[in-house]
Every structure is written in structure tokens, then in C-alpha cells.
Design a protein around this motif. Structure first.
Motif, short mmCIF file in Angstrom:
data_model
loop_
_atom_site.label_atom_id
_atom_site.label_comp_id
_atom_site.label_asym_id
_atom_site.label_seq_id
_atom_site.Cartn_x
_atom_site.Cartn_y
_atom_site.Cartn_z
N GLN A 18 2.78 6.83 17.84
CA GLN A 18 2.03 5.69 18.20
C GLN A 18 0.80 5.40 17.40
O GLN A 18 1.28 4.46 16.15
CB GLN A 18 1.37 5.61 19.34
CG GLN A 18 2.97 5.64 20.48
CD GLN A 18 2.51 7.00 20.54
OE1 GLN A 18 2.58 7.77 20.92
NE2 GLN A 18 4.22 6.58 22.07
N LEU A 19 -0.35 6.86 17.17
CA LEU A 19 -1.25 6.76 15.85
C LEU A 19 -0.85 6.60 13.95
O LEU A 19 -1.11 5.89 13.55
CB LEU A 19 -2.92 8.00 16.13
CG LEU A 19 -3.20 7.10 15.82
CD1 LEU A 19 -4.77 6.12 15.31
CD2 LEU A 19 -4.21 9.12 15.93
N ALA A 20 0.18 7.53 14.69
CA ALA A 20 1.19 7.86 12.45
C ALA A 20 1.41 5.77 12.58
O ALA A 20 0.83 5.83 11.18
CB ALA A 20 1.59 8.62 12.40
N ASN A 21 2.03 5.79 13.38
CA ASN A 21 2.97 4.38 13.27
C ASN A 21 1.63 3.60 12.78
O ASN A 21 1.84 2.61 11.40
CB ASN A 21 2.98 4.05 14.45
CG ASN A 21 4.50 3.06 14.28
OD1 ASN A 21 4.73 2.58 13.07
ND2 ASN A 21 6.05 3.30 15.16
N ILE A 22 0.84 3.21 13.51
CA ILE A 22 -1.03 1.63 12.88
C ILE A 22 -1.24 2.42 11.98
O ILE A 22 -0.98 1.86 11.50
CB ILE A 22 -1.29 2.68 14.66
CG1 ILE A 22 -0.87 1.72 15.35
CG2 ILE A 22 -2.81 1.11 13.98
CD1 ILE A 22 -1.52 2.02 17.13
N ILE A 23 -1.29 4.06 12.11
CA ILE A 23 -2.44 4.71 10.92
C ILE A 23 -1.17 3.97 9.19
O ILE A 23 -1.96 3.73 7.87
CB ILE A 23 -2.78 5.85 10.70
CG1 ILE A 23 -3.69 6.12 11.52
CG2 ILE A 23 -3.32 6.24 8.95
CD1 ILE A 23 -4.11 6.95 11.73
N PHE A 24 0.02 4.44 9.20
CA PHE A 24 0.69 4.36 8.47
C PHE A 24 2.23 2.62 7.81
O PHE A 24 1.16 2.41 6.75
CB PHE A 24 1.97 5.41 7.53
CG PHE A 24 1.41 6.85 7.79
CD1 PHE A 24 0.81 7.54 6.57
CD2 PHE A 24 1.37 8.00 8.91
CE1 PHE A 24 0.47 8.74 5.90
CE2 PHE A 24 1.05 8.30 8.54
CZ PHE A 24 0.18 9.51 6.92
N LEU A 25 2.43 2.59 8.74
CA LEU A 25 3.02 1.62 8.81
C LEU A 25 2.41 -0.01 9.45
O LEU A 25 2.26 -1.14 8.30
CB LEU A 25 3.73 1.23 9.68
CG LEU A 25 4.71 2.13 10.25
CD1 LEU A 25 6.09 2.24 10.77
CD2 LEU A 25 5.68 2.68 7.90
N VAL A 26 1.19 0.61 10.02
CA VAL A 26 0.06 -1.53 9.67
C VAL A 26 -0.98 -1.49 8.62
O VAL A 26 -2.01 -2.08 8.39
CB VAL A 26 -0.60 -1.08 11.12
CG1 VAL A 26 -1.34 -2.27 11.50
CG2 VAL A 26 0.48 -1.26 12.36
N ILE A 27 -1.49 -0.40 8.30
CA ILE A 27 -3.11 -0.04 7.39
C ILE A 27 -2.59 0.02 6.59
O ILE A 27 -2.92 -0.68 5.16
CB ILE A 27 -3.50 1.04 8.17
CG1 ILE A 27 -4.69 0.29 9.82
CG2 ILE A 27 -5.03 0.86 7.73
CD1 ILE A 27 -5.56 1.15 10.12
N ILE A 28 -1.63 1.63 5.82
CA ILE A 28 -1.42 2.22 4.98
C ILE A 28 -1.22 1.59 3.15
O ILE A 28 -1.38 0.85 2.71
CB ILE A 28 -1.83 3.79 4.65
CG1 ILE A 28 -2.91 4.12 5.44
CG2 ILE A 28 -1.06 4.71 3.42
CD1 ILE A 28 -2.48 5.72 5.42
#
Length: 131
Positions: free
Chosen positions: A96-106
Motif C-alpha cells: 500500500q505504501l509503495a503504491n502511494i509513493i510510486f504511483l501517486v507521488i513519484i
């Protein structure tokens, strides 16, 4: 000043569009109020052959079999990328956190950066053409 307004607009308009579509969808779907983890959701977690639900999120093969109509011939190209991204995110230990960091932010910030760079290069080209 005109450039700054353009850059801010490029940053804000997709976010406003996303919020608008989500709010419109939520308002028009008043008949179904499901709960998942004590949060009200638009879709249930039950399998449905007529429309995607949370079950499709958890079982992509079911969704591909019952809901995808036009892209079936492209699975050989898209599945490797799609499942590669999912496995990469899961391999971090916190999907979940990786999803947010990569797909939503980076990734959106990288796209924004490249769009701005492209516009700046176009301004330079236009400036050189005027000389």
C-alpha cells in the motif's frame, strides 16, 4: 507570470479533474453502499459478471475473463508490465505504501517535470525562431 500560471494549471487541473470525476461517480451511485474495513465503498467485494467490484482488484483473471472486451489480444504485451509493477510493489514489503509513493507521488511528479521541461524547450525553440 504567464508561464507560472501555465505551470500551476498543469499541476492543478488533473487533480481537480480526478476529484470531480470521483465526486460525480460517488453522488450518482447512491443505491449501493458497501463497507470494507469499516469504510463505505462504492463497490462490493463480491464477484459480479456484469461489472467490476473489489473482487476484480483481488482477482485480475476474473476481471479479464468477464469484463475486458477490446484488449484481449493485447494481454501478451500488457500482462508483463502490469504484473511486473504489482510484483515490484509487493516486493517492497508494504504494498500500500509503495503504491502511494510510486504511483501517486513519484510517477506523476516525473510526468509533470517532463511536461514542464518540454514546454521550456518549446519556448526556447520559439525564441530562436524569432531571431
Amino acid at each position: 507570470m504567464k508561464k507560472i500560471f501555465l505551470y500551476i494549471s498543469i499541476f492543478i487541473l488533473p487533480v481537480l479533474l480526478l476529484i470531480g470525476v470521483n465526486e460525480f461517480t460517488r453522488k450518482t451511485n447512491t443505491k449501493n453502499k458497501y463497507k470494507k474495513y469499516n469504510i463505505v465503498t462504492v463497490n462490493s467485494g463480491k464477484y459480479n459478471t456484469n461489472r467490476c467490484t473489489w473482487a476484480c482488484h483481488n482477482n485480475t483473471d476474473f476481471c479479464k475473463k468477464h469484463h475486458v472486451k477490446f484488449l484481449k489480444s493485447h494481454y501478451k504485451y500488457t500482462d508483463g508490465i502490469y504484473f511486473g509493477i504489482i510484483h515490484s510493489l509487493k516486493s517492497t514489503g508494504n504494498y500500500q505504501l509503495a503504491n502511494i509513493i510510486f504511483l501517486v507521488i513519484i510517477i506523476p511528479l516525473a510526468l509533470y517535470f517532463f511536461i514542464i521541461k518540454s514546454i521550456q524547450i518549446q519556448y526556447k525553440i520559439n525564441r530562436y525562431k524569432k531571431l
